[in-house]
Write a protein that holds these residues in place. Sequence first.
Motif, short mmCIF file in Angstrom:
data_model
loop_
_atom_site.label_atom_id
_atom_site.label_comp_id
_atom_site.label_asym_id
_atom_site.label_seq_id
_atom_site.Cartn_x
_atom_site.Cartn_y
_atom_site.Cartn_z
N PRO A 7 47.24 43.53 43.14
CA PRO A 7 46.70 42.22 43.51
C PRO A 7 47.09 41.16 42.49
O PRO A 7 47.04 41.42 41.28
N GLU A 8 47.50 40.00 42.97
CA GLU A 8 47.83 38.88 42.08
C GLU A 8 46.55 38.10 41.81
O GLU A 8 46.21 37.18 42.56
N THR A 9 45.82 38.52 40.79
CA THR A 9 44.50 37.93 40.54
C THR A 9 44.37 37.38 39.12
O THR A 9 43.26 37.28 38.59
N SER A 10 45.48 37.02 38.50
CA SER A 10 45.40 36.47 37.13
C SER A 10 44.61 35.17 37.11
O SER A 10 43.82 34.93 36.18
N LEU A 11 44.79 34.32 38.12
CA LEU A 11 44.01 33.08 38.21
C LEU A 11 42.52 33.37 38.32
O LEU A 11 41.69 32.76 37.65
N ALA A 12 42.20 34.29 39.21
CA ALA A 12 40.80 34.65 39.45
C ALA A 12 40.17 35.26 38.21
O ALA A 12 39.02 34.96 37.86
N ARG A 13 40.92 36.11 37.51
CA ARG A 13 40.40 36.74 36.31
C ARG A 13 40.11 35.69 35.24
O ARG A 13 39.06 35.70 34.59
N ALA A 14 41.06 34.75 35.06
CA ALA A 14 40.87 33.71 34.07
C ALA A 14 39.67 32.83 34.39
O ALA A 14 39.02 32.29 33.48
N ALA A 15 39.37 32.69 35.68
CA ALA A 15 38.24 31.86 36.10
C ALA A 15 36.91 32.62 36.05
O ALA A 15 35.86 32.03 36.31
N GLY A 16 36.96 33.91 35.75
CA GLY A 16 35.74 34.70 35.64
C GLY A 16 35.20 35.21 36.96
O GLY A 16 34.03 35.60 37.05
N LEU A 17 36.05 35.27 37.98
CA LEU A 17 35.60 35.76 39.28
C LEU A 17 35.58 37.29 39.28
O LEU A 17 36.34 37.94 38.55
N PRO A 18 34.73 37.92 40.10
CA PRO A 18 34.55 39.38 40.04
C PRO A 18 35.72 40.16 40.63
O PRO A 18 36.15 39.90 41.75
N LEU A 19 36.22 41.11 39.85
CA LEU A 19 37.32 41.98 40.29
C LEU A 19 36.83 43.42 40.35
O LEU A 19 35.92 43.82 39.63
N GLY A 20 37.47 44.20 41.23
CA GLY A 20 37.10 45.59 41.41
C GLY A 20 37.94 46.55 40.59
O GLY A 20 38.73 46.15 39.73
N HIS A 21 37.80 47.83 40.89
CA HIS A 21 38.49 48.89 40.16
C HIS A 21 40.01 48.75 40.26
O HIS A 21 40.74 49.12 39.34
N HIS A 22 40.50 48.21 41.39
CA HIS A 22 41.94 48.06 41.60
C HIS A 22 42.42 46.66 41.22
O HIS A 22 43.53 46.27 41.57
N HIS A 23 41.56 45.89 40.53
CA HIS A 23 41.87 44.54 40.04
C HIS A 23 41.98 43.52 41.18
O HIS A 23 42.54 42.43 40.98
N GLY A 24 41.46 43.86 42.35
CA GLY A 24 41.40 42.91 43.45
C GLY A 24 40.06 42.19 43.47
O GLY A 24 39.05 42.70 42.95
N LEU A 25 40.05 40.98 44.05
CA LEU A 25 38.80 40.23 44.16
C LEU A 25 37.80 40.96 45.04
O LEU A 25 38.18 41.60 46.03
N LEU A 26 36.54 40.86 44.70
CA LEU A 26 35.48 41.48 45.47
C LEU A 26 34.78 40.42 46.32
O LEU A 26 34.40 39.36 45.82
N THR A 27 34.64 40.71 47.61
CA THR A 27 34.03 39.76 48.53
C THR A 27 32.90 40.43 49.30
O THR A 27 32.77 41.66 49.31
N ASP A 28 32.10 39.61 49.99
CA ASP A 28 31.10 40.16 50.89
C ASP A 28 31.72 40.30 52.29
O ASP A 28 32.93 40.11 52.46
N LEU A 29 30.91 40.62 53.28
CA LEU A 29 31.43 40.84 54.63
C LEU A 29 32.03 39.58 55.24
O LEU A 29 32.86 39.65 56.14
N ALA A 30 31.57 38.40 54.78
CA ALA A 30 32.10 37.13 55.29
C ALA A 30 33.35 36.70 54.52
O ALA A 30 33.85 35.60 54.74
N MET A 31 33.84 37.56 53.63
CA MET A 31 35.00 37.30 52.78
C MET A 31 34.73 36.24 51.72
O MET A 31 35.65 35.68 51.14
N ARG A 32 33.45 35.96 51.45
CA ARG A 32 33.09 35.11 50.31
C ARG A 32 33.22 35.93 49.03
O ARG A 32 32.82 37.08 48.98
N VAL A 33 33.74 35.31 47.99
CA VAL A 33 33.78 35.96 46.68
C VAL A 33 32.34 36.15 46.22
O VAL A 33 31.53 35.23 46.27
N ARG A 34 32.04 37.36 45.81
CA ARG A 34 30.66 37.70 45.46
C ARG A 34 30.10 36.78 44.38
O ARG A 34 30.72 36.60 43.32
N GLY A 35 28.94 36.21 44.68
CA GLY A 35 28.28 35.33 43.73
C GLY A 35 28.72 33.89 43.79
O GLY A 35 28.28 33.07 42.98
N HIS A 36 29.60 33.55 44.76
CA HIS A 36 30.12 32.18 44.84
C HIS A 36 30.09 31.72 46.31
O HIS A 36 30.91 32.13 47.13
#
Length: 464
Positions: A259-288
């Motif tokens: 996953p290309e998540t360097s931007l997300a990581r730098a912004a402090g967004l939640p990433l999973g075990h495979h370094h991909g962004l974590l979302t809810d069922l509505a595809m919202r980033v968890r906590g945002h």
Amino acid sequence: MSMSRVSPRAERLVVIGGDAAGMSAASQARRLRGPDELEIVAFERGHFTSYSACGIPYWVGGDVTERDQLIARTPGEHRERAIDLRMRTEVTEIDIAGQRVRARDLDRGAESWTSYDKLVIATGARPVRPEMPGMDAPGVHGVQTLDDGQALLDSLARTRGRRAVVVGAGYIGVEMAEALINRGYGVTVLNRGKEPMSTLDPDMGRLVHRAMEGLGITMVNDAEVTKVLTGDDGRVRAVVTEDAEYPADVVVLGIGVRPETSLARAAGLPLGHHHGLLTDLAMRVRGHENIWAGGDCVEVLDLVSGQERHIALGTHANKHGQVIGTNAGGGYATFPGVVGTAVSKVCDLEIARTGLREKDAHRVGLRFEAVTIESTSRAGYYPGASPMTVKMLAERRTGRLLGVQIVGREGAAKRVDIAAVALTAGLTVEQMTALDLGYAPPFSPVWDPVLVAARKAAAKVRPA
């Protein structure tokens, strides 16, 4: 005294990434809300939008003759739909607190901030490029974007020699090996695993191995690449493993993607075990509440194992985009998860899988039985019947279907869809044996190969 009414400012939706997930989200949001209500700004760092990355091996191999055949919608077509699409512009920072993104024009170097009310992150994935000597040399290519595909074709046009080395034997590696064979190259595939196609169990991967060798591809398993050698001109000249050296005029990386998540990581967004962004069922980033993410940069729920996975496929990306665009546009939609279905081919050999492999089932603590059957694509007496191997995993005691792998000729790959539906519905192998599938001698034996495997699996789990 009368007062003039001031119209409220339209909300602004900012989309990072102009391929499947990002532009599907933008297009769907635009269908639901007009420009007066929702301003849409999209950033894409490459030269192309809304294209089929899955089609790149077939373009390189010559099955698809024109690059533009892979493009579903051009930048101009998106702009006609009132989407402010900014090409060759890379987002370099996400400011969560300030609700803005910093973007850089890659051609002119100018940087600017753009505020957002709602944000979509669709930054995709990047090819795995091991950190070792020579991996960045000219002639070494990852194949993930249309720009990558064009760079590879340009490199092939400049290359005098006809020796190609493919590093990795997953879907991309196998498909690129066939593409290069079609281009007239001698191809060696270096695979660190025991058999090609690690998405299959090794016994099924062995069938793919034989087919690749039948095409004239040199398949080297248990091969750990240590470095890439370059010539006096700086271009690649060989790939070195722990045991040997393989001459190469061009190298294609088919090791997989991250996953290309360097931007997300730098912004402090939640990433999973495979370094991909974590979302809810509505595809919202968890906590945002006002940030969504989709496509190859997210992790998705595996409905069979119950765990998060990273699966880079255009089918999922487009579905994510539809869900995100609906929600960002004021509607409601969810993406429940996947069962891990994928198909591919090597020449006329079709390869399919869905659900869990043996090692996946072991890893999540499931006890299971595995069966393998040999059948044919049509009634045995009907012209054109070809062999097909089906492997099926079923949970002990419950008989719940856990996974299916199919390798065969014409008619093999899409049969996996039967299993994909069964997995999604939570069917047992016993229930599968009663499925009312289409039958006529040109299409199937009386007992479809998938049902033959289900009968054998049901008999095996019953005593357990």
